[in-house]
Structures are given as C-alpha cells and as structure tokens.
Motif scaffolding. Structure first.
Motif, mmCIF file in Angstrom:
data_model
loop_
_atom_site.group_PDB
_atom_site.id
_atom_site.type_symbol
_atom_site.label_atom_id
_atom_site.label_comp_id
_atom_site.label_asym_id
_atom_site.label_seq_id
_atom_site.Cartn_x
_atom_site.Cartn_y
_atom_site.Cartn_z
ATOM 1 N N LEU A 1 0.819 -1.221 0.000
ATOM 2 C CA LEU A 1 0.000 0.000 0.000
ATOM 3 C C LEU A 1 0.853 1.272 0.000
ATOM 4 N N ILE A 2 1.976 1.215 -0.698
ATOM 5 C CA ILE A 2 2.861 2.385 -0.764
ATOM 6 C C ILE A 2 2.238 3.489 -1.624
ATOM 7 N N THR A 3 1.794 3.117 -2.834
ATOM 8 C CA THR A 3 1.159 4.108 -3.704
ATOM 9 C C THR A 3 -0.190 4.536 -3.137
ATOM 10 N N TRP A 4 -0.904 3.592 -2.536
ATOM 11 C CA TRP A 4 -2.175 3.894 -1.853
ATOM 12 C C TRP A 4 -1.979 5.036 -0.849
ATOM 13 N N GLN A 5 -0.942 4.939 -0.021
ATOM 14 C CA GLN A 5 -0.682 5.971 0.987
ATOM 15 C C GLN A 5 -0.232 7.280 0.345
ATOM 16 N N ALA A 6 0.565 7.174 -0.722
ATOM 17 C CA ALA A 6 1.068 8.384 -1.366
ATOM 18 C C ALA A 6 -0.067 9.244 -1.910
ATOM 19 N N TYR A 7 -1.159 8.596 -2.316
ATOM 20 C CA TYR A 7 -2.306 9.329 -2.870
ATOM 21 C C TYR A 7 -3.437 9.474 -1.852
ATOM 22 N N THR A 8 -3.140 9.204 -0.572
ATOM 23 C CA THR A 8 -4.097 9.350 0.546
ATOM 24 C C THR A 8 -5.430 8.671 0.257
ATOM 25 N N ALA A 9 -5.370 7.503 -0.379
ATOM 26 C CA ALA A 9 -6.604 6.737 -0.582
ATOM 27 C C ALA A 9 -7.047 6.161 0.754
ATOM 28 N N ARG A 10 -8.354 6.158 0.995
ATOM 29 C CA ARG A 10 -8.872 5.608 2.242
ATOM 30 C C ARG A 10 -9.991 4.608 2.013
ATOM 31 N N ALA A 11 -10.372 4.391 0.765
ATOM 32 C CA ALA A 11 -11.503 3.502 0.508
ATOM 33 C C ALA A 11 -11.357 2.883 -0.870
ATOM 34 N N TRP A 12 -11.994 1.723 -1.035
ATOM 35 C CA TRP A 12 -12.074 1.060 -2.335
ATOM 36 C C TRP A 12 -13.463 1.321 -2.913
ATOM 37 N N PRO A 13 -13.597 1.746 -4.136
ATOM 38 C CA PRO A 13 -12.549 2.207 -5.052
ATOM 39 C C PRO A 13 -12.267 3.700 -4.870
ATOM 40 N N THR A 14 -11.085 4.113 -5.300
ATOM 41 C CA THR A 14 -10.720 5.525 -5.367
ATOM 42 C C THR A 14 -10.133 5.787 -6.754
ATOM 43 N N LEU A 15 -10.544 6.874 -7.374
ATOM 44 C CA LEU A 15 -10.015 7.282 -8.676
ATOM 45 C C LEU A 15 -9.275 8.605 -8.526
ATOM 46 N N VAL A 16 -8.077 8.662 -9.087
ATOM 47 C CA VAL A 16 -7.300 9.895 -9.104
ATOM 48 C C VAL A 16 -6.994 10.228 -10.564
ATOM 49 N N VAL A 17 -7.318 11.445 -10.983
ATOM 50 C CA VAL A 17 -7.072 11.881 -12.356
ATOM 51 C C VAL A 17 -5.826 12.767 -12.379
ATOM 52 N N VAL A 18 -4.890 12.427 -13.269
ATOM 53 C CA VAL A 18 -3.640 13.170 -13.430
ATOM 54 C C VAL A 18 -3.626 13.785 -14.824
ATOM 55 N N ASP A 19 -3.298 15.064 -14.907
ATOM 56 C CA ASP A 19 -3.332 15.733 -16.208
ATOM 57 C C ASP A 19 -2.056 15.434 -17.010
ATOM 58 N N PRO A 20 -1.995 15.826 -18.279
ATOM 59 C CA PRO A 20 -0.834 15.501 -19.120
ATOM 60 C C PRO A 20 0.487 16.087 -18.639
ATOM 61 N N GLU A 21 0.439 17.062 -17.741
ATOM 62 C CA GLU A 21 1.667 17.629 -17.194
ATOM 63 C C GLU A 21 2.087 16.970 -15.888
ATOM 64 N N GLY A 22 1.284 15.985 -15.433
ATOM 65 C CA GLY A 22 1.654 15.239 -14.239
ATOM 66 C C GLY A 22 1.113 15.786 -12.943
ATOM 67 N N TYR A 23 0.035 16.576 -12.987
ATOM 68 C CA TYR A 23 -0.559 17.131 -11.780
ATOM 69 C C TYR A 23 -1.911 16.467 -11.491
ATOM 70 N N VAL A 24 -2.195 16.263 -10.213
ATOM 71 C CA VAL A 24 -3.476 15.705 -9.797
ATOM 72 C C VAL A 24 -4.568 16.757 -9.986
ATOM 73 N N VAL A 25 -5.626 16.375 -10.694
ATOM 74 C CA VAL A 25 -6.721 17.318 -10.929
ATOM 75 C C VAL A 25 -8.037 16.843 -10.332
ATOM 76 N N ALA A 26 -8.116 15.599 -9.895
ATOM 77 C CA ALA A 26 -9.351 15.113 -9.273
ATOM 78 C C ALA A 26 -9.039 13.913 -8.404
ATOM 79 N N HIS A 27 -9.779 13.792 -7.300
ATOM 80 C CA HIS A 27 -9.650 12.680 -6.355
ATOM 81 C C HIS A 27 -11.073 12.245 -6.037
ATOM 82 N N LEU A 28 -11.501 11.100 -6.556
ATOM 83 C CA LEU A 28 -12.900 10.677 -6.497
ATOM 84 C C LEU A 28 -13.003 9.366 -5.735
#
Length: 682
Positions: A106-133
C-alpha cells in the motif's frame, strides 16, 4: 461542500509496487505517461464496487483511447489478494485491458491518501493531480472532465495522441473459464447426473456430465447467432462467447459474467415455463432459462446498475425512521434497477427466489408466479448487524443455500461471515430474522477452526447444507472447504459445542459447493466449483475433519491518527460540470456514522443530513474503526436554474471503514479534523 478553488497544484506521486501487468516485459512510470490524461484506479478484486468501476470505465477508455490511459493500482484488503498470481488471475477474469501495478504494501495507496475502495485519481498531461474521487458512479463527470483536459492541453501543446502502453496477454483455450456457481439438474438434465455451470469468464452456461468434464450443451452465444467450431475455439478462445445482453435461443442469448443459478421446483417451472433462474451479475439482471429449448429471457432488472433510490433517501432524511420499505417496487420487475446479483436460491418456505444483491449489500426477492420484486433483507449499509431483516446490515453477500427447515444461509463475503435468515413464517414478528454463526465484522478474517466465536474465514463465496444440519462453506480466499456444526447432544446426554472445522484444503478459489447423497440421504461426496483452476472437482466427505489455526487477522491499512475529544469530519463534494445538487426536497446530502468499538464515539453517531459533523472521540479508547457513509444527490442542470422534471439524476455514495488511533492533542502526526473526498476536483 466543494473543494476550495485555490487548492494548489499537486504533483502526482510516482507509481511504486511489486509487479506490473499488461505492459509486456517492462515497467512503467508516470514520466512514461507524460502527455496523456491518466486515471489511477485504486481497486481490490474482492470489492464489488471496484468491479462496478471497471465496467463504468470501459466505454470511457474506448472513446478516448488515443489520449487517456487508465492504470489500475491493486491495493489489497485481504491477505490472499496481495499474491502476484491472484492478481494476475483477477486481471484475466475481469477482462482488464489496461496496465495494472500490484501494490501489496500500500505504498502508492498511501502516497495518494486513498482511504476507501474504489478511489479514482485523475492526473493531467503535465503530471498534476486534478481530481480525487471516492466510490463509484463518477463516470458521467469524468467524461466532462476529460473533455476539459483535452481542450486545455491541446491548446497548450502538452497533449500527446497515440497508442498507450497496454499490451494484451495471450489468450488461453479452456472448456470452462473462471466458473462461479453450479447446480445439479436431476431429471431435467440432458443426461442423468449432469450439472449446469455458470461459465462466468466465457459469459455463458455450460451443462457438463457426471464426470464433471464432458460438455453436453452450452447456452450463450458469441454475437453471431452461429456456433463456433472446435478449431476456431482453440485458435481464438475469446470467440467462444461474448459479453452482452440478448434474449433468445441458446446461440442468440448473451450474458455478462453470470454467477448464481437456481433450479425451480417442478410445479413452479411448469407454471412459469422455465427451469432455471440466473443471476446475470454485470448485466444487473435476473434471467430465466428453459432447459429443454435453451430459450433465455429476462425476468427482472432494466440493465441500469442500482445504487440507492435518491427519492427514498430524501424521504428518510426528513424523518427519524431507520427502516427500509420492503414493499414490492411499483415500477415492475423489468423496470427496476438491480446491482450485481451474485447468487439466487428458491425458497419453498417463502415461495420466493432470494437474490444475493452484492452491489447494494442486500437480499432481494422475486416471485416467479406474480413477477413481483422486493427487498427481502438489508438496509443497503455495509457491515454486520443482525436482527429484523429490515434493520440488518450485510456486506457483499455472495452465496446462498436453503436448509431442510427453510432457513436461508448466506456467505457474507466482505465480513468473512456466515449468516442466516429465518423465514417470516417461523418468527414471532412474522418478518424474516437475521443472525450470524461465524464472523465479526468488515475488518476481521483469518484461518482458524474451533469455537465459532473465535473461528475465522477469508472472503467466503459459497455455502451449502449437509443433511445433519451443519453447513459447508466455500472459504474462497483460504482455498478451503470449511464446516460449521451446531451444538448437539451426545449419546451420553452431554453437550457437544458448536465448532468450525476444515474439510479440504489446497483448492484454487473455491466459490461454490454441491452435496451428493446416497439413497438413504447420507452425504457421500461434495462437488466444488474451483474457480481459479477452471474446473469442477469431486471430493469425498471425510470421516474426520482437519483442525486449522493459522491465526486471526485484521485488514492492514495504516491508521489515521486523530486527537481525542472534539474532531470535525468534513466530506468534500463537487457536482460534475452540467449537474447541480438536487435540493428540491431539502438538503440532498446525508452522512451516517458509527464506530467499532461502539464507545469510540461519545458524540456524532447516527444518520443526519449534511456532509459535516462534529465528533467526540473517547480518550479512554486507544484504537478502533470509524464507519462513515456519505451520500449526495445531483441532477442534470445548471447552477441557479430550476431542475426540470425530465432531468437525469445521479446518486453519489461511498462507505469508508477508517482505522484510527486516538492521541492527545500535540502528539506528532495527530489530526484535529478528518477530511474526506466524496468527489474532490482540484
């Protein structure tokens, strides 16, 4: 309720895990995906809500295949799910056509502060997080978000079109592919002693002979209406059958991951004109099959996945009731939404087919004679709570069986529990009553025999009843068949306590069990649906059972450190572009909170409108779990404008089970507030 517009841009963290899948002989980094819109899907293959998201994403991935890359981050809940081979099998089973990384620590899980299944994170073409669902049901909003990102990064020149990194694995030819359930056909089979199998991975039904191998007939087509010859089936196994929905004859009908099967009593079958009910899971439908003609029809479900009826939520939010209306759905069975029906059994005691509605953590009922559909048990809240059926909590119920007394037995997968439902005709209240014989809650599992209160299972998917009153359990993630035996009286008058034992081990994800008896009704053997071995196997019932104690475990996720005393909880929610909160009947949001242990929460438990609440955490409790369910209803429309009667409406819901440790104020890393995202857009 919305995320702050001034939220700073956050650079996406690197993807760290154990093994990559679906990308050939190489690894993948976020740098390799620069120029693409990336959706990180944090999932676990035990989680039915995660499976819903996989299906929600398929058309989105297809439409934007030249600019969008989905990366699955497999974040296991159960111990078995961390195994590389198990993840590989799940990827094949669920036809996942995008890169996947296994993240057992759960290394990447923790890095993106996921706390539940499922979680979606959207990353833009420049590498920035734009949504956490968090949760499911976000796909309509994702379409508009992807369009916005395409427009923005096309203009900036930072969007790169072209093929993504996905590399398809080589197909494998098999007679069965990840079979889920089976039933004995008796006199209605093509041959004496035959079985009907839900050939889930091939999206069809297969009748096999008593030897468990010889294929007698198949029901479920490949989209052409013509049978596939043997040479083609070997050369291209995916052409055997295809996922879809179509009624008709055996070569015309289409299924989508069929699971549970129920053989109707002769007199009922003769009246309704079909023999078998099929829980067609991903089609969210109940299907009916006439064995003699091969004809398939739909009898319940409109194909739209059911979440929770938002109108009912509004009604509940404006009064103090905690019950769910168990009346039949007024629109009719074919116009009512179902959610991943996983199993089905016919109850002669109730005169109803009972359906394990895994997607909403409930049991539904269907009357083949009157065609009425209703909620049979469960509030749609996820957990383990016994009592009257309209107050009980289930958690992804996946296996059903009826004993000789008409009691319904339930394999409650996510609580690793075996539950039972006493029919209404046998209770004082004249309502079904729910109880538990093995299992304690959402986060407890293991492999332990003995006293049922101490025994542990791991994500069981099937149950069946033995003539002596005991229950066999397909203990799926322990790869074992277990047996619960009730308390009995010995010949000398002493009491033999209830116990859990192990009947067989070293199977590959057993998902269902059938009992074979002799002429005197004694169990002589069992037939096991061994899902990950792609077969049915016959096992003799041993005279003595094994005893296993490999320990009890809890789901291992890093706990959230919270201070004792007053802690506000805040749920962020932003309706997608083109939608607005449905406030026609008052506040369209709702928050339900409880805890394990119960005394962890001194204040703040219960269900109320709104997505913010003040909690008071008990300083005398060192650790526990907060159970949080957030809901928000939105409809198509623009801010400031009334919602038209014809508008499509959407319900957003997520359940969190958050492990917490309690600290004094000032302890390093202890939070004074708990902030969660139901739908956060940055």
């Amino acid at each position: 309720m919305t995320s702050a517009a001034s939220t700073p841009r956050i650079r996406a963290s690197e993807l760290v895990g154990e093994t990559w899948f679906n990308i050939g002989d190489k690894d993948l980094s976020l740098k390799d995906l620069r120029g693409k819109i990336v959706i990180l899907d944090f999932w676990a293959f035990c989680c039915v809500n995660c499976l819903h998201v996989l299906d929600e994403l398929r058309p989105l991935e297809a439409k934007y295949s030249d600019v969008l890359v989905t990366v699955g981050v497999h974040s296991p809940k159960f111990d078995y799910e961390a195994e590389t081979s198990a993840v590989a099998a799940a990827i094949e089973r669920y036809d996942i056509a995008h890169p996947v990384i296994n993240d057992p620590e759960l290394i990447t899980w923790q890095a993106y502060t996921a706390r539940a299944w499922p979680t979606l994170v959207v990353v833009d073409p420049e590498g920035y997080v734009v949504a956490h669902l968090t949760g499911e049901g976000h796909v309509s909003g994702l379409y508009s978000l992807v369009e916005q990102l395409i427009e923005e990064h096309d203009a900036k020149g930072t969007l790169h079109r072209g093929e993504g990194p996905y590399v398809a694995p080589e197909p494998v030819a098999r007679d069965l592919k990840f079979p889920a359930k089976a039933i004995a056909l008796g006199a209605r089979g093509s041959r004496n002693g035959s079985f009907l199998v839900a050939d889930t991975g091939h999206h069809r039904l297969v009748e096999v002979a008593d030897d468990l191998e010889t294929v007698l007939q198949t029901i479920g087509g490949n989209g052409t209406g013509e049978p596939i010859d043997a040479d083609t089936a070997v050369a291209d196994p995916d052409k055997i059958s295809v996922r879809g929905h179509a009624d008709g004859g055996r070569e015309i009908a289409l299924f989508n991951e069929p699971h549970g099967l129920a053989l109707l009593p002769d007199e009922v079958a003769e009246t309704v004109g079909y023999d078998v009910l099929v829980a067609d899971a991903v089609n969210h439908r109940l299907r009916a099959v006439n064995l003699s003609t091969g004809e398939v029809n739909t009898v319940a479900g409109n194909g739209v996945q059911r979440l929770i009826d938002s109108e009912r939520i509004q009604e509940e939010s404006n009064d103090d009731t905690e019950t769910v209306d168990l009346a039949p759905f007024d629109a009719g069975a074919l116009e009512t939404s179902l959610s991943t029906p996983w199993d089905v059994q016919y109850s002669s005691a109730e005169g109803l087919a009972i359906i394990a509605m895994a997607g909403t953590h409930q049991l539904f009922s269907y009357n083949p004679m009157t065609k009425e559909l209703a909620v049979y048990a469960g509030t749609a809240l996820e957990g383990l709570t016994d009592g009257p059926a309209d107050e009980a909590w289930f958690a992804q119920s996946s296996g059903l069986s009826i004993d000789a007394n008409g009691v319904l037995w339930v394999a409650d997968a996510e609580t690793s529990a075996v539950r039972y439902v006493i029919p209404a005709s046998q209770t004082v209240s004249k309502k079904p009553e729910v109880g538990t014989v093995v299992g304690t809650g959402l986060f407890d599992f293991g492999f332990r025999d003995g006293d049922p209160e101490e025994a542990r299972l791991q994500h069981p998917l099937g149950v069946t009843n033995l003539p002596d009153g005991s229950v066999l359990i397909a203990d799926t993630y322990n790869h074992a068949i277990r047996r619960w035996a009730p308390e009995t009286i010995n010949p000398d008058g002493t009491t033999k306590p209830a116990e859990v034992t192990t009947v067989a081990r070293d199977l590959q994800e057993p998902s269902d069990i059938l009992v074979e008896t002799d002429v005197d009704g004694n169990a002589v053997s069992i037939v096991v649906v061994e899902t990950n071995a792609h077969q049915l196997v016959r096992i003799a019932v041993p005279e003595k059972f094994l005893h296993v104690d490999e320990g009890a475990m809890q789901v291992q996720r890093p706990p959230t450190k919270l201070v004792a005393g007053d802690v506000p909880i805040n749920i962020s929610f932003a309706a997608p572009k083109g939608q607005k909160l449905d406030d026609r009947w008052g506040d369209p949001t709702q928050l339900t909170i409880s805890s394990t242990p119960e005394n962890l929460l001194l204040e703040g438990e219960g269900r109320e409108t709104g997505l913010n609440r003040q909690l008071k955490l008990n300083p005398e409790v060192s650790e526990g779990v907060l159970h949080v369910t957030a809901r928000a209803a939105a409809c198509d429309g623009e801010p400031g404008q009334p919602i038209p009667d014809s508008a499509a409406c959407h319900l957003y819901q997520q359940d969190w089970g958050i492990p917490v440790t309690i600290h004094t104020d000032g302890d390093e890393g202890a939070h004074t507030a708990l902030d969660l995202d139901l739908r956060g857009i940055h």
